[in-house]
Design an enzyme around this catalytic site. Structure first.
Site, PDB file in Angstrom:
ATOM      1  N   GLU A 193      44.823 -41.967  62.930  1.00  9.87           N
ATOM      2  CA  GLU A 193      43.367 -41.908  63.404  1.00  9.87           C
ATOM      3  C   GLU A 193      42.527 -43.688  63.694  1.00  9.87           C
ATOM      4  O   GLU A 193      42.218 -44.140  63.063  1.00  9.87           O
ATOM      5  CB  GLU A 193      42.196 -42.097  61.977  1.00  9.87           C
ATOM      6  CG  GLU A 193      41.165 -41.968  62.438  1.00  9.87           C
ATOM      7  CD  GLU A 193      40.065 -40.454  61.606  1.00  9.87           C
ATOM      8  OE1 GLU A 193      39.048 -41.981  60.870  1.00  9.87           O
ATOM      9  OE2 GLU A 193      39.279 -39.547  60.956  1.00  9.87           O
ATOM     10  N   GLU A 203      33.712 -50.142  57.649  1.00  9.62           N
ATOM     11  CA  GLU A 203      35.086 -49.350  57.978  1.00  9.62           C
ATOM     12  C   GLU A 203      35.584 -50.372  59.536  1.00  9.62           C
ATOM     13  O   GLU A 203      36.659 -49.936  59.421  1.00  9.62           O
ATOM     14  CB  GLU A 203      34.762 -48.741  58.266  1.00  9.62           C
ATOM     15  CG  GLU A 203      34.250 -47.614  56.945  1.00  9.62           C
ATOM     16  CD  GLU A 203      33.065 -47.735  56.119  1.00  9.62           C
ATOM     17  OE1 GLU A 203      32.418 -48.396  55.889  1.00  9.62           O
ATOM     18  OE2 GLU A 203      33.371 -47.312  54.046  1.00  9.62           O
ATOM     19  N   HIS A 212      27.138 -37.429  46.522  1.00 11.85           N
ATOM     20  CA  HIS A 212      28.123 -38.155  46.652  1.00 11.85           C
ATOM     21  C   HIS A 212      28.434 -39.042  45.549  1.00 11.85           C
ATOM     22  O   HIS A 212      27.266 -39.201  44.810  1.00 11.85           O
ATOM     23  CB  HIS A 212      28.107 -39.304  47.857  1.00 11.85           C
ATOM     24  CG  HIS A 212      29.591 -40.596  47.809  1.00 11.85           C
ATOM     25  ND1 HIS A 212      29.551 -41.649  47.516  1.00 11.85           N
ATOM     26  CD2 HIS A 212      30.863 -40.075  48.920  1.00 11.85           C
ATOM     27  CE1 HIS A 212      30.909 -42.325  46.960  1.00 11.85           C
ATOM     28  NE2 HIS A 212      31.165 -41.825  47.932  1.00 11.85           N
TER      29      HIS A 212
HETATM   30  C1  UD1 Z   1      34.700 -45.375  50.285  1.00 10.14           C
HETATM   31  C2  UD1 Z   1      35.202 -45.631  51.581  1.00 10.14           C
HETATM   32  C3  UD1 Z   1      34.066 -44.963  53.031  1.00 10.14           C
HETATM   33  C4  UD1 Z   1      34.249 -43.817  53.024  1.00 10.14           C
HETATM   34  C5  UD1 Z   1      34.158 -42.974  51.941  1.00 10.14           C
HETATM   35  C6  UD1 Z   1      34.291 -41.621  52.054  1.00 10.14           C
HETATM   36  C7  UD1 Z   1      35.242 -48.116  51.568  1.00 10.14           C
HETATM   37  C8  UD1 Z   1      35.273 -49.004  51.336  1.00 10.14           C
HETATM   38  N1  UD1 Z   1      34.923 -47.294  51.790  1.00 10.14           N
HETATM   39  O1  UD1 Z   1      33.381 -45.390  50.394  1.00 10.14           O
HETATM   40  O2  UD1 Z   1      34.648 -45.772  54.466  1.00 10.14           O
HETATM   41  O3  UD1 Z   1      33.372 -43.335  53.754  1.00 10.14           O
HETATM   42  O4  UD1 Z   1      34.696 -43.894  50.213  1.00 10.14           O
HETATM   43  O5  UD1 Z   1      33.518 -40.940  51.052  1.00 10.14           O
HETATM   44  O6  UD1 Z   1      36.937 -47.947  51.699  1.00 10.14           O
HETATM   45  N2  UD1 Z   1      32.391 -42.408  42.914  1.00 10.14           N
HETATM   46  C9  UD1 Z   1      33.314 -41.215  41.584  1.00 10.14           C
HETATM   47  N3  UD1 Z   1      33.636 -40.358  41.953  1.00 10.14           N
HETATM   48  C10 UD1 Z   1      34.426 -40.215  42.819  1.00 10.14           C
HETATM   49  C11 UD1 Z   1      34.470 -40.930  44.560  1.00 10.14           C
HETATM   50  C12 UD1 Z   1      33.533 -42.016  43.661  1.00 10.14           C
HETATM   51  O7  UD1 Z   1      32.725 -41.615  40.374  1.00 10.14           O
HETATM   52  O8  UD1 Z   1      35.293 -39.578  42.912  1.00 10.14           O
HETATM   53  C13 UD1 Z   1      31.762 -43.356  43.249  1.00 10.14           C
HETATM   54  C14 UD1 Z   1      32.271 -44.695  41.895  1.00 10.14           C
HETATM   55  O9  UD1 Z   1      31.251 -45.222  41.132  1.00 10.14           O
HETATM   56  C15 UD1 Z   1      32.759 -45.674  43.201  1.00 10.14           C
HETATM   57  C16 UD1 Z   1      31.540 -45.247  44.114  1.00 10.14           C
HETATM   58  O10 UD1 Z   1      31.426 -43.645  43.968  1.00 10.14           O
HETATM   59  O11 UD1 Z   1      32.639 -46.814  42.841  1.00 10.14           O
HETATM   60  C17 UD1 Z   1      31.875 -45.931  45.448  1.00 10.14           C
HETATM   61  O12 UD1 Z   1      33.307 -45.029  45.901  1.00 10.14           O
HETATM   62  P1  UD1 Z   1      34.030 -46.485  46.705  1.00 10.14           P
HETATM   63  O13 UD1 Z   1      34.859 -45.879  47.493  1.00 10.14           O
HETATM   64  O14 UD1 Z   1      34.254 -47.615  46.415  1.00 10.14           O
HETATM   65  O15 UD1 Z   1      32.817 -46.305  48.114  1.00 10.14           O
HETATM   66  P2  UD1 Z   1      32.107 -45.090  49.076  1.00 10.14           P
HETATM   67  O16 UD1 Z   1      30.957 -45.056  48.913  1.00 10.14           O
HETATM   68  O17 UD1 Z   1      32.940 -43.784  48.218  1.00 10.14           O
HETATM   69  N1  UDP Z   2      33.151 -32.413  52.116  1.00 12.30           N
HETATM   70  C1  UDP Z   2      33.527 -32.183  51.089  1.00 12.30           C
HETATM   71  N2  UDP Z   2      32.347 -32.018  50.404  1.00 12.30           N
HETATM   72  C2  UDP Z   2      31.709 -32.375  50.369  1.00 12.30           C
HETATM   73  C3  UDP Z   2      31.748 -33.436  51.652  1.00 12.30           C
HETATM   74  C4  UDP Z   2      32.348 -33.200  52.577  1.00 12.30           C
HETATM   75  O1  UDP Z   2      34.184 -31.691  50.760  1.00 12.30           O
HETATM   76  O2  UDP Z   2      31.092 -31.540  49.552  1.00 12.30           O
HETATM   77  C5  UDP Z   2      34.146 -33.422  53.174  1.00 12.30           C
HETATM   78  C6  UDP Z   2      33.552 -32.923  54.688  1.00 12.30           C
HETATM   79  O3  UDP Z   2      34.095 -31.905  55.448  1.00 12.30           O
HETATM   80  C7  UDP Z   2      34.644 -33.906  55.869  1.00 12.30           C
HETATM   81  C8  UDP Z   2      35.133 -34.980  54.551  1.00 12.30           C
HETATM   82  O4  UDP Z   2      34.263 -34.659  53.143  1.00 12.30           O
HETATM   83  O5  UDP Z   2      36.384 -33.602  55.652  1.00 12.30           O
HETATM   84  C9  UDP Z   2      34.525 -36.102  54.997  1.00 12.30           C
HETATM   85  O6  UDP Z   2      33.743 -37.228  53.550  1.00 12.30           O
HETATM   86  P1  UDP Z   2      33.186 -38.380  53.719  1.00 12.30           P
HETATM   87  O7  UDP Z   2      31.724 -37.964  54.678  1.00 12.30           O
HETATM   88  O8  UDP Z   2      32.543 -38.516  52.676  1.00 12.30           O
HETATM   89  O9  UDP Z   2      33.288 -39.356  54.444  1.00 12.30           O
HETATM   90  P2  UDP Z   2      34.151 -40.499  55.951  1.00 12.30           P
HETATM   91  O10 UDP Z   2      34.410 -39.184  56.760  1.00 12.30           O
HETATM   92  O11 UDP Z   2      32.245 -40.504  56.170  1.00 12.30           O
HETATM   93  O12 UDP Z   2      34.486 -41.104  55.659  1.00 12.30           O
END
Ligand code: UD1
Ligand code: UDP
Length: 381
Positions: free
Chosen positions: A120, A134, A243
């Site tokens: 990607e 990002e 999320h």
């Molecule tokens: C991250 C990525 C973003 C991507 C997104 C997909 C970075 C900086 N950001 O953002 O590019 O679009 O993932 O969803 O790499 N948390 C949980 N459980 C989980 C996941 C997250 O509790 O399974 C909570 C935690 O408190 C964590 C917070 O979410 O600290 C944020 O997670 P983080 O990976 O830092 O950022 P995202 O907003 O998820």
């Molecule tokens: N997705 C999922 N469950 C959800 C919401 C999103 O499996 O409840 C999937 C969605 O189909 C896509 C991916 O997660 O494949 C997108 O992830 P996210 O939006 O967290 O990250 P981004 O693509 O913006 O980095």
């Protein structure tokens, strides 16, 4: 013959969803020895994807912390991966997309003088603070990588415009491989709420929002627009798998908690989510992956951002930028609810991002790079 040892590193839900078909494909190739390291930048959301695809990582750095900072993610990945690369000595490291895991993994590979392939590659918004962080993660990863698996021709041209020469392949996006694997007409939802919805009687809107640059006022505006829509249109039902970020949860609860016909639910397993997308009326999202999936499933997407690095669906007419202002999000959604011509114009299945064979092309491109196969033909929509 010595196998090519490939270490794949990823950490978040979208990376796992998009790397899963590639990992499964590599496992079937006798020339390759695929290893998988998860940073677990996400924990629960990552594990759900791993379970669905039956992936058991060889290494798990388990770095996630609540409310983690960008610096903490980056340092924890660097430290953890240092040892993994020392131990596994891969011939190639594959990273995906634009997360902090992506950049930190590429940097660690560089410190070990191991070649990096970027899956990607080449997406650009041309604004380093949006998406944040990002866009910078992508730029920095491009400087380190030597192989670039670009989903579209536009992505390849973005890299060329930055002076990158060679090592580029146009493969399509692996997310469409995943869509083809899991979206089915006869799918039965795991989630009980989804099972209870009558998709014929209700117009279901799938909402997702999580981006860091939308924290604060933009998220609040989006949620207020959704609340306004629910108050005005009694036949719509909003499903919002929230999320797990505490920042997002608090914002969603504050505006949408208790609003009639808004379902704030836990993140869905990817198979439920994709099949929900294929049955819903329209999608409101700031997600990257969902912008790619929705056109393939014939659903209009309103993008809750000021820009997008995925202009192909906008050009094809199935996605539109709605921005992050309450009035604009409301009125653009309202148009799709009221104007059947406008709706029909956007609800067309198009596949600018892939044809379901991206993983095969990437594997062939890797083999080509090691002198074991011909160069794959570029993906064309
Ligand atoms: C991250 C990525 C973003 C991507 C997104 C997909 C970075 C900086 N950001 O953002 O590019 O679009 O993932 O969803 O790499 N948390 C949980 N459980 C989980 C996941 C997250 O509790 O399974 C909570 C935690 O408190 C964590 C917070 O979410 O600290 C944020 O997670 P983080 O990976 O830092 O950022 P995202 O907003 O998820
Ligand atoms: N997705 C999922 N469950 C959800 C919401 C999103 O499996 O409840 C999937 C969605 O189909 C896509 C991916 O997660 O494949 C997108 O992830 P996210 O939006 O967290 O990250 P981004 O693509 O913006 O980095």
């Amino acid at each position: 013959m010595k196998k090519i040892r490939i270490l794949t590193v990823f950490g978040t839900r979208p990376e796992a969803i998009k790397m899963a078909p590639l990992l499964l494909g590599m496992r079937g190739r006798p020339e390759l020895e695929p290893l998988c390291c998860v940073t677990a930048q996400h924990r629960e959301m990552l594990d759900t994807v791993l379970d669905i695809f039956g992936i058991r990582p060889d290494f798990d750095l388990n770095i996630m912390q609540p409310r983690q900072t960008l610096a903490a993610i980056t340092t924890r990945v660097l430290e953890g991966l240092d040892e993994v690369m020392e131990q596994s000595k891969p011939d190639l490291v594959l990273v995906h997309g634009d997360t902090s895991t992506t950049f930190a993994a590429a940097l660690t590979a560089f410190y070990h003088q191991i070649r990096v392939g970027h899956v990607e590659a080449g997406l650009r918004s041309h604004d380093k603070y949006s998406p944040y962080p990002e866009e910078m993660n992508r730029l920095l990863t491009s400087r380190i990588a030597e192989l670039y698996f670009c989903p579209t021709l536009q992505n390849k041209m973005n890299l060329e415009a930055e002076g990158i020469r060679g090592g580029m392949y146009v493969t399509g996006n692996t997310v469409i491989d995943t869509v083809r694997l899991v979206a089915r007409g006869d799918y039965l939802f795991k989630d009980t709420l989804l099972r209870s919805i009558d998709f014929n009687a209700r117009r279901v809107i799938l909402l997702t929002a999580h981006r860091r640059e939308n924290y604060g006022r933009p998220l609040e505006n989006i949620f207020l627009a959704v609340r306004d829509l629910c108050e005005k249109y009694p036949d719509i039902e909003v499903v919002y798998p929230v999320h797990p970020s505490p920042v997002v949860r608090e914002a969603a609860q504050a505006v949408l908690g208790g609003v009639a016909r808004v379902h704030l639910i836990e993140p869905l397993p990817v198979d439920d989510n994709l099949n929900l997308m294929s049955r819903c009326y329209l999608v409101l999202t700031d997600s990257g992956g969902i912008q790619e999936e929705a056109p393939a499933l014939g659903k209009p997407v309103l993008v809750l951002r000021r820009e997008t690095e995925r202009p192909e669906a906008v050009a094809a007419g199935t996605a539109a930028l709605a921005g992050v202002e309450r009035e604009a999000v409301f009125s653009m959604t309202e148009r799709l609810l009221c104007d059947s011509e406008a709706y029909a114009g956007m609800a067309r299945a198009v596949n600018p991002y892939g044809d379901g064979h991206a993983s095969e092309r990437i594997i062939q491109a890797v083999l080509n790079n090691f002198g074991l196969a011909q160069r794959p033909a570029d993906f064309t929509p």
